[in-house]
Motif scaffolding. Structure first.
Motif, PDB file in Angstrom:
ATOM      1  N   SER A   2     -21.205   5.929   7.361  1.00 40.86           N
ATOM      2  CA  SER A   2     -20.846   4.889   8.316  1.00 40.86           C
ATOM      3  C   SER A   2     -19.355   4.917   8.630  1.00 40.86           C
ATOM      4  O   SER A   2     -18.572   5.632   8.007  1.00 40.86           O
ATOM      5  CB  SER A   2     -21.233   3.525   7.744  1.00 40.86           C
ATOM      6  N   ALA A   3     -18.973   4.094   9.581  1.00 41.70           N
ATOM      7  CA  ALA A   3     -17.564   4.003   9.961  1.00 41.70           C
ATOM      8  C   ALA A   3     -16.733   3.451   8.810  1.00 41.70           C
ATOM      9  O   ALA A   3     -15.579   3.865   8.622  1.00 41.70           O
ATOM     10  CB  ALA A   3     -17.417   3.125  11.197  1.00 41.70           C
ATOM     11  N   ALA A   4     -17.290   2.546   8.023  1.00 39.18           N
ATOM     12  CA  ALA A   4     -16.561   1.994   6.874  1.00 39.18           C
ATOM     13  C   ALA A   4     -16.289   3.072   5.834  1.00 39.18           C
ATOM     14  O   ALA A   4     -15.215   3.095   5.227  1.00 39.18           O
ATOM     15  CB  ALA A   4     -17.349   0.843   6.248  1.00 39.18           C
ATOM     16  N   GLY A   5     -17.212   3.975   5.645  1.00 35.95           N
ATOM     17  CA  GLY A   5     -17.021   5.081   4.703  1.00 35.95           C
ATOM     18  C   GLY A   5     -15.910   6.011   5.143  1.00 35.95           C
ATOM     19  O   GLY A   5     -15.073   6.422   4.333  1.00 35.95           O
ATOM     20  N   TRP A   6     -15.890   6.336   6.419  1.00 30.37           N
ATOM     21  CA  TRP A   6     -14.817   7.189   6.941  1.00 30.37           C
ATOM     22  C   TRP A   6     -13.472   6.474   6.895  1.00 30.37           C
ATOM     23  O   TRP A   6     -12.439   7.108   6.671  1.00 30.37           O
ATOM     24  CB  TRP A   6     -15.124   7.642   8.360  1.00 30.37           C
ATOM     25  N   PHE A   7     -13.485   5.164   7.103  1.00 30.35           N
ATOM     26  CA  PHE A   7     -12.248   4.391   7.027  1.00 30.35           C
ATOM     27  C   PHE A   7     -11.681   4.429   5.609  1.00 30.35           C
ATOM     28  O   PHE A   7     -10.468   4.570   5.427  1.00 30.35           O
ATOM     29  CB  PHE A   7     -12.495   2.949   7.476  1.00 30.35           C
ATOM     30  N   ILE A   8     -12.542   4.329   4.600  1.00 29.24           N
ATOM     31  CA  ILE A   8     -12.074   4.382   3.214  1.00 29.24           C
ATOM     32  C   ILE A   8     -11.514   5.768   2.893  1.00 29.24           C
ATOM     33  O   ILE A   8     -10.491   5.893   2.210  1.00 29.24           O
ATOM     34  CB  ILE A   8     -13.219   4.012   2.238  1.00 29.24           C
ATOM     35  N   VAL A   9     -12.148   6.813   3.385  1.00 32.02           N
ATOM     36  CA  VAL A   9     -11.636   8.171   3.160  1.00 32.02           C
ATOM     37  C   VAL A   9     -10.269   8.333   3.814  1.00 32.02           C
ATOM     38  O   VAL A   9      -9.336   8.879   3.206  1.00 32.02           O
ATOM     39  CB  VAL A   9     -12.639   9.229   3.673  1.00 32.02           C
ATOM     40  N   LEU A  10     -10.107   7.854   5.034  1.00 29.43           N
ATOM     41  CA  LEU A  10      -8.816   7.918   5.725  1.00 29.43           C
ATOM     42  C   LEU A  10      -7.766   7.074   5.005  1.00 29.43           C
ATOM     43  O   LEU A  10      -6.622   7.506   4.837  1.00 29.43           O
ATOM     44  CB  LEU A  10      -8.972   7.458   7.170  1.00 29.43           C
ATOM     45  N   LEU A  11      -8.155   5.895   4.550  1.00 34.29           N
ATOM     46  CA  LEU A  11      -7.239   5.032   3.799  1.00 34.29           C
ATOM     47  C   LEU A  11      -6.824   5.691   2.487  1.00 34.29           C
ATOM     48  O   LEU A  11      -5.657   5.613   2.085  1.00 34.29           O
ATOM     49  CB  LEU A  11      -7.893   3.674   3.534  1.00 34.29           C
ATOM     50  N   ALA A  12      -7.742   6.371   1.825  1.00 31.62           N
ATOM     51  CA  ALA A  12      -7.414   7.081   0.586  1.00 31.62           C
ATOM     52  C   ALA A  12      -6.456   8.232   0.866  1.00 31.62           C
ATOM     53  O   ALA A  12      -5.527   8.471   0.084  1.00 31.62           O
ATOM     54  CB  ALA A  12      -8.687   7.599  -0.082  1.00 31.62           C
ATOM     55  N   LEU A  13      -6.638   8.932   1.949  1.00 32.25           N
ATOM     56  CA  LEU A  13      -5.744  10.031   2.315  1.00 32.25           C
ATOM     57  C   LEU A  13      -4.328   9.522   2.585  1.00 32.25           C
ATOM     58  O   LEU A  13      -3.351  10.095   2.105  1.00 32.25           O
ATOM     59  CB  LEU A  13      -6.299  10.766   3.534  1.00 32.25           C
ATOM     60  N   VAL A  14      -4.218   8.432   3.300  1.00 32.96           N
ATOM     61  CA  VAL A  14      -2.901   7.844   3.581  1.00 32.96           C
ATOM     62  C   VAL A  14      -2.292   7.276   2.301  1.00 32.96           C
ATOM     63  O   VAL A  14      -1.111   7.487   2.012  1.00 32.96           O
ATOM     64  CB  VAL A  14      -3.017   6.760   4.673  1.00 32.96           C
ATOM     65  N   GLY A  15      -3.090   6.559   1.525  1.00 29.67           N
ATOM     66  CA  GLY A  15      -2.588   5.952   0.292  1.00 29.67           C
ATOM     67  C   GLY A  15      -2.155   6.972  -0.742  1.00 29.67           C
ATOM     68  O   GLY A  15      -1.194   6.753  -1.479  1.00 29.67           O
ATOM     69  N   ALA A  16      -2.826   8.100  -0.795  1.00 29.17           N
ATOM     70  CA  ALA A  16      -2.470   9.134  -1.765  1.00 29.17           C
ATOM     71  C   ALA A  16      -1.162   9.820  -1.406  1.00 29.17           C
ATOM     72  O   ALA A  16      -0.430  10.271  -2.284  1.00 29.17           O
ATOM     73  CB  ALA A  16      -3.594  10.158  -1.864  1.00 29.17           C
ATOM     74  N   ASN A  17      -0.842   9.900  -0.126  1.00 30.37           N
ATOM     75  CA  ASN A  17       0.387  10.560   0.307  1.00 30.37           C
ATOM     76  C   ASN A  17       1.569   9.612   0.440  1.00 30.37           C
ATOM     77  O   ASN A  17       2.708  10.056   0.521  1.00 30.37           O
ATOM     78  CB  ASN A  17       0.153  11.288   1.630  1.00 30.37           C
ATOM     79  N   LEU A  18       1.321   8.331   0.467  1.00 35.82           N
ATOM     80  CA  LEU A  18       2.385   7.349   0.663  1.00 35.82           C
ATOM     81  C   LEU A  18       3.509   7.431  -0.366  1.00 35.82           C
ATOM     82  O   LEU A  18       4.679   7.367   0.017  1.00 35.82           O
ATOM     83  CB  LEU A  18       1.782   5.943   0.695  1.00 35.82           C
ATOM     84  N   PRO A  19       3.248   7.599  -1.659  1.00 38.93           N
ATOM     85  CA  PRO A  19       4.362   7.664  -2.616  1.00 38.93           C
ATOM     86  C   PRO A  19       5.283   8.863  -2.411  1.00 38.93           C
ATOM     87  O   PRO A  19       6.441   8.821  -2.797  1.00 38.93           O
ATOM     88  CB  PRO A  19       3.671   7.767  -3.977  1.00 38.93           C
ATOM     89  N   PHE A  20       4.787   9.913  -1.801  1.00 36.30           N
ATOM     90  CA  PHE A  20       5.569  11.136  -1.667  1.00 36.30           C
ATOM     91  C   PHE A  20       6.333  11.237  -0.347  1.00 36.30           C
ATOM     92  O   PHE A  20       7.212  12.068  -0.219  1.00 36.30           O
ATOM     93  CB  PHE A  20       4.658  12.360  -1.807  1.00 36.30           C
ATOM     94  N   LEU A  21       6.007  10.415   0.612  1.00 32.26           N
ATOM     95  CA  LEU A  21       6.591  10.568   1.937  1.00 32.26           C
ATOM     96  C   LEU A  21       7.784   9.672   2.211  1.00 32.26           C
ATOM     97  O   LEU A  21       8.350   9.727   3.302  1.00 32.26           O
ATOM     98  CB  LEU A  21       5.511  10.344   3.007  1.00 32.26           C
ATOM     99  N   ASN A  22       8.160   8.822   1.253  1.00 35.95           N
ATOM    100  CA  ASN A  22       9.320   7.965   1.464  1.00 35.95           C
ATOM    101  C   ASN A  22      10.008   7.698   0.133  1.00 35.95           C
ATOM    102  O   ASN A  22       9.493   8.043  -0.921  1.00 35.95           O
ATOM    103  CB  ASN A  22       8.922   6.660   2.150  1.00 35.95           C
ATOM    104  N   GLN A  23      11.179   7.071   0.202  1.00 38.37           N
ATOM    105  CA  GLN A  23      11.957   6.784  -1.002  1.00 38.37           C
ATOM    106  C   GLN A  23      11.919   5.303  -1.363  1.00 38.37           C
ATOM    107  O   GLN A  23      12.755   4.820  -2.114  1.00 38.37           O
ATOM    108  CB  GLN A  23      13.413   7.232  -0.801  1.00 38.37           C
ATOM    109  N   ARG A  24      10.961   4.578  -0.841  1.00 40.69           N
ATOM    110  CA  ARG A  24      10.804   3.157  -1.135  1.00 40.69           C
ATOM    111  C   ARG A  24       9.564   2.948  -2.003  1.00 40.69           C
ATOM    112  O   ARG A  24       8.615   3.721  -1.910  1.00 40.69           O
ATOM    113  CB  ARG A  24      10.655   2.353   0.150  1.00 40.69           C
ATOM    114  N   ILE A  25       9.575   1.903  -2.790  1.00 40.19           N
ATOM    115  CA  ILE A  25       8.407   1.581  -3.607  1.00 40.19           C
ATOM    116  C   ILE A  25       7.361   0.936  -2.706  1.00 40.19           C
ATOM    117  O   ILE A  25       7.632  -0.066  -2.042  1.00 40.19           O
ATOM    118  CB  ILE A  25       8.790   0.659  -4.779  1.00 40.19           C
TER     119      ILE A  25
END
Length: 98
Positions: A2-25
C-alpha cells in the motif's frame, strides 16, 4: 504494497541518512563543535530507527491489522535501516573533499 508501506520505506531511507548529511543533532539542534562525532551519529541512527518504527506501528494499527512481531523482525529491520544509511555514510566518510 500500500501507499502507507511505501511511505514508511521512504521515511526510513530519509531517516537513516539524516544523521550523516548535516552537522546538527536531528537536523535541528546546532552543535558548538565543528563536526559531529561518530558516536553521536550512531545514537541518532538508533533513535531515528525507533521513531520510524513507532510511526510504522501507528500506521499499521490505524489500518486495523496490527501483527505481533518477534525479535527476528526487529533485528532484520534494524539491519535494513543500517543498509539504508549507506549513502549518507559514504557521503560523510568516504567521499574526498577538496
Amino acid at each position: 504494497m500500500s501507499a502507507a508501506g511505501w511511505f514508511i520505506v521512504l521515511l526510513a531511507l530519509v531517516g537513516a541518512n539524516l544523521p550523516f548529511l548535516n552537522q546538527r543533532i536531528f537536523a535541528a539542534v546546532p552543535l558548538k563543535a565543528v563536526k559531529k562525532s561518530a558516536w553521536i551519529r550512531i545514537a541518532e541512527l538508533i533513535v531515528l530507527y525507533f521513531v520510524v518504527g513507532a510511526f510504522g506501528f501507528l500506521l499499521e494499527a490505524r489500518a486495523g491489522n496490527r501483527f505481533e512481531q518477534g525479535w527476528q523482525f526487529y533485528a532484520i529491520t534494524f539491519a535494513l535501516f543500517i543498509v539504508f544509511s549507506f549513502p549518507g555514510f559514504t557521503f560523510q566518510y568516504l567521499v574526498k573533499r577538496r
